[in-house]
Design a protein around this motif. Structure first.
Motif, PDB file in Angstrom:
ATOM      1  N   MET A 152      54.483  -7.728  37.955  1.00  0.00           N
ATOM      2  CA  MET A 152      54.057  -8.237  38.960  1.00  0.00           C
ATOM      3  C   MET A 152      53.678  -9.713  38.493  1.00  0.00           C
ATOM      4  O   MET A 152      53.037 -10.640  39.209  1.00  0.00           O
ATOM      5  CB  MET A 152      52.663  -7.737  39.250  1.00  0.00           C
ATOM      6  N   CYS A 153      53.928 -10.139  37.210  1.00  0.00           N
ATOM      7  CA  CYS A 153      53.640 -11.304  36.713  1.00  0.00           C
ATOM      8  C   CYS A 153      55.192 -12.222  36.829  1.00  0.00           C
ATOM      9  O   CYS A 153      55.840 -12.394  36.215  1.00  0.00           O
ATOM     10  CB  CYS A 153      53.579 -11.215  35.210  1.00  0.00           C
ATOM     11  N   LEU A 154      55.056 -12.730  38.242  1.00  0.00           N
ATOM     12  CA  LEU A 154      56.265 -13.305  38.656  1.00  0.00           C
ATOM     13  C   LEU A 154      56.837 -14.714  37.931  1.00  0.00           C
ATOM     14  O   LEU A 154      57.766 -15.098  38.096  1.00  0.00           O
ATOM     15  CB  LEU A 154      56.189 -13.541  40.018  1.00  0.00           C
ATOM     16  N   ASN A 155      55.767 -15.389  37.329  1.00  0.00           N
ATOM     17  CA  ASN A 155      55.887 -16.511  36.630  1.00  0.00           C
ATOM     18  C   ASN A 155      56.269 -16.545  35.191  1.00  0.00           C
ATOM     19  O   ASN A 155      56.572 -17.454  34.345  1.00  0.00           O
ATOM     20  CB  ASN A 155      54.754 -17.634  37.021  1.00  0.00           C
ATOM     21  N   LEU A 156      56.212 -15.247  34.737  1.00  0.00           N
ATOM     22  CA  LEU A 156      56.869 -14.868  33.273  1.00  0.00           C
ATOM     23  C   LEU A 156      57.895 -15.255  33.000  1.00  0.00           C
ATOM     24  O   LEU A 156      58.856 -14.961  33.441  1.00  0.00           O
ATOM     25  CB  LEU A 156      56.473 -13.476  33.036  1.00  0.00           C
ATOM     26  N   LYS A 157      58.098 -16.275  32.060  1.00  0.00           N
ATOM     27  CA  LYS A 157      59.288 -16.754  31.572  1.00  0.00           C
ATOM     28  C   LYS A 157      59.651 -16.138  29.973  1.00  0.00           C
ATOM     29  O   LYS A 157      60.912 -15.851  29.465  1.00  0.00           O
ATOM     30  CB  LYS A 157      59.215 -18.175  31.234  1.00  0.00           C
ATOM     31  N   VAL A 158      58.439 -15.897  29.243  1.00  0.00           N
ATOM     32  CA  VAL A 158      58.786 -15.125  27.801  1.00  0.00           C
ATOM     33  C   VAL A 158      57.999 -14.116  27.634  1.00  0.00           C
ATOM     34  O   VAL A 158      56.820 -14.031  27.812  1.00  0.00           O
ATOM     35  CB  VAL A 158      58.408 -16.381  26.581  1.00  0.00           C
ATOM     36  N   PHE A 159      58.630 -13.025  27.237  1.00  0.00           N
ATOM     37  CA  PHE A 159      58.108 -11.583  27.021  1.00  0.00           C
ATOM     38  C   PHE A 159      58.410 -11.021  25.607  1.00  0.00           C
ATOM     39  O   PHE A 159      59.685 -10.990  25.228  1.00  0.00           O
ATOM     40  CB  PHE A 159      58.700 -10.602  28.118  1.00  0.00           C
ATOM     41  N   LYS A 160      57.509 -10.839  24.781  1.00  0.00           N
ATOM     42  CA  LYS A 160      57.809 -10.483  23.408  1.00  0.00           C
ATOM     43  C   LYS A 160      56.971  -9.306  23.096  1.00  0.00           C
ATOM     44  O   LYS A 160      55.550  -9.149  23.230  1.00  0.00           O
ATOM     45  CB  LYS A 160      57.477 -11.493  22.413  1.00  0.00           C
TER      46      LYS A 160
END
Length: 462
Positions: free
Chosen positions: A242-250
């Motif tokens: 649901m986090c549509l603007n997420l660019k970096v996921f660690k």
């Protein structure tokens, strides 16, 4: 009449009253005048200053700011207490100097370069992070987070949470039924804070760095403190989707295994913005790697870090197949896995046709001469790769010679790490000379073309 005391700069003045036609002193009435040699009219504050101080002192009850003149706003902001409730200051005070004071009072080290050079953003991101790190499920009041969301949602762009505390365990009866055991009673009871209630409410969130574990547990160490339960994974997967603007996921050091990787990947497929995925230092095996391979071609990923997992040749082959068809990925890190020659050769074959990948890290994967031989062909044909890391692999002397041969006409590679690769000192030196020449040529080209200023700054820092 009272006599003056030695050293006393006050003066006793008698009062005389008419009595029977003459003046007589009243010994019972004496006024004392105190002289202040430092007093002057200049020390009396202006009425404006008194009003501004009153506004600052009563700001919580009556926050007056916008209606003041700019110079008066500045004076009020300089006098505002850093202990004011965020409900008062969050959406009303945008002055960076005020938020700088709040930041420096909370944390000793404050580097705003990592926060878009904004003190206000730094304060709200770090304040929210500190609440999440100390949140104890079923103990901490959830309103601590919920009440903060409308205050910080416009300023939070990155969250780095390196600790999630488990619930406080109440002593359980030893005679738990088999039904409770079968349904994972213990695992459910160890679930952490559900980010699903927070992340979708942060519309500007672009980076999310998480580690499920406990820091500084000392003598209270228990393995269950580092559980990333399946329910945790379900909650997190739904949140990032649901986090549509997420660019970096660690998501690192959290015991993410194959089943959890599949669940996360399923929710990240066709994500509109995700460009960097870091699942390093987990328990991802071949099936998890196969799931990630599917994600590579169903996303806009540019950077993929799977360092220190349990990926063997089968998983590496799946990644290689995706790499052969991919046109967005620029960096792949498989350090500290078990891909071996069979997996590395599959990746090498993919790089014979791939024209996007710029950096590949295969350090500590038990690679030997066959991998070096194939990559010598890659060095001849591939003009995109700029960085290769083969450190801590027994490539051998012949493997080193093959790589040196492949580099003869290569003009693209600017970094080649062969430390502890057993290729021989002379070969390593000659390879270093070629790579250094390529790096210098790239630097000169960047100086000649203004459009490559970012590359120029990168090279100058190195």
């Amino acid at each position: 009449m009272q006599q003056p005391v030695a050293g006393d700069r006050s003066t006793a003045i008698p009062f005389w009253y008419p009595s029977q036609g003459r003046l007589t002193p009243d010994s019972n009435c004496t006024h004392r005048i105190i002289e202040d040699p430092e007093w002057s009219l200049a020390t009396v504050p202006h009425l404006t200053e008194l009003c501004l101080q009153h506004i600052a002192d009563n700001f919580e009850k009556n926050p007056i700011l916008d209606c003041l003149l700019p110079e008066h706003q500045r004076k009020v902001l300089d006098r505002l207490s850093t202990g004011l409730p965020l409900a008062v200051t969050a959406n009303l005070v945008s002055d960076e100097d005020y938020w700088k004071r709040r930041c420096t009072e909370c944390w000793q080290v404050c580097d705003i370069s990592s926060y878009g050079d904004s003190w206000k953003r730094m304060f709200f991101e770090r304040h929210l992070e500190s609440i999440l790190k100390q949140f104890i499920p079923n103990t901490t009041d959830p309103n601590q987070v919920q009440e903060l969301i409308p205050l910080c949602k416009d300023y939070v762009r990155k969250l780095e949470v390196d600790q999630f505390l488990p619930p406080v365990q109440v002593d359980q009866k030893e005679d738990l039924s088999d039904t409770e055991s079968d349904f994972g009673f213990d695992e459910v009871s160890m679930c952490h804070y559900d980010l699903g209630a927070l992340i979708p409410a942060l519309p500007h969130l672009e980076e999310l760095h998480l580690t499920y574990g406990v820091k500084d547990c000392g003598m209270n160490f228990e393995w269950k403190l580092f559980n990333f339960t399946y329910q945790d994974c379900c909650n997190l997967a739904a949140a990032v989707k649901m986090c549509l603007n997420l660019k970096v996921f660690k998501l690192t050091q959290s015991k993410v295994d194959d089943s959890k990787t599949k669940l996360l990947v399923h929710n990240l497929l066709d994500h509109p913005c995700l460009v960097e995925l870091n699942l390093s230092h987990n328990l991802i095996g071949d099936k998890g790697a196969q799931a990630v391979a599917k994600l590579i071609n169903h996303s806009r990923l540019e950077t993929l870090d799977l360092c220190n997992n349990q990926i063997h040749p089968l998983g590496a082959q799946a990644l290689a197949q995706a790499l052969a068809e991919n046109s967005t990925l620029t960096s792949l890190n498989l350090r500290l896995n078990y891909v071996e020659d069979k997996g590395a050769q599959a990746i090498g074959h993919a790089l014979l046709t791939n024209t996007t990948l710029k950096s590949i890290h295969l350090g500590s994967n038990n690679l030997s001469e066959p991998t070096a031989t194939l990559f010598s062909q890659v060095l001849v044909q591939n003009t995109t790769l700029t960085t290769i890391n083969f450190s801590c692999n027994p490539l051998g002397l012949d493997g080193g010679k093959q790589l040196l041969k492949g580099l003869a006409d290569n003009k693209a590679l600017t970094e080649f790490d062969l430390r502890m690769a057993e290729v021989g000192q002379e070969t390593e030196y000659l390879i270093h000379q070629i790579v250094w020449a390529n790096w210098e040529a790239a630097r000169l080209r960047s100086m000649q073309h203004p459009v490559t200023k970012p590359l120029r700054r990168k090279l100058s820092r190195e």
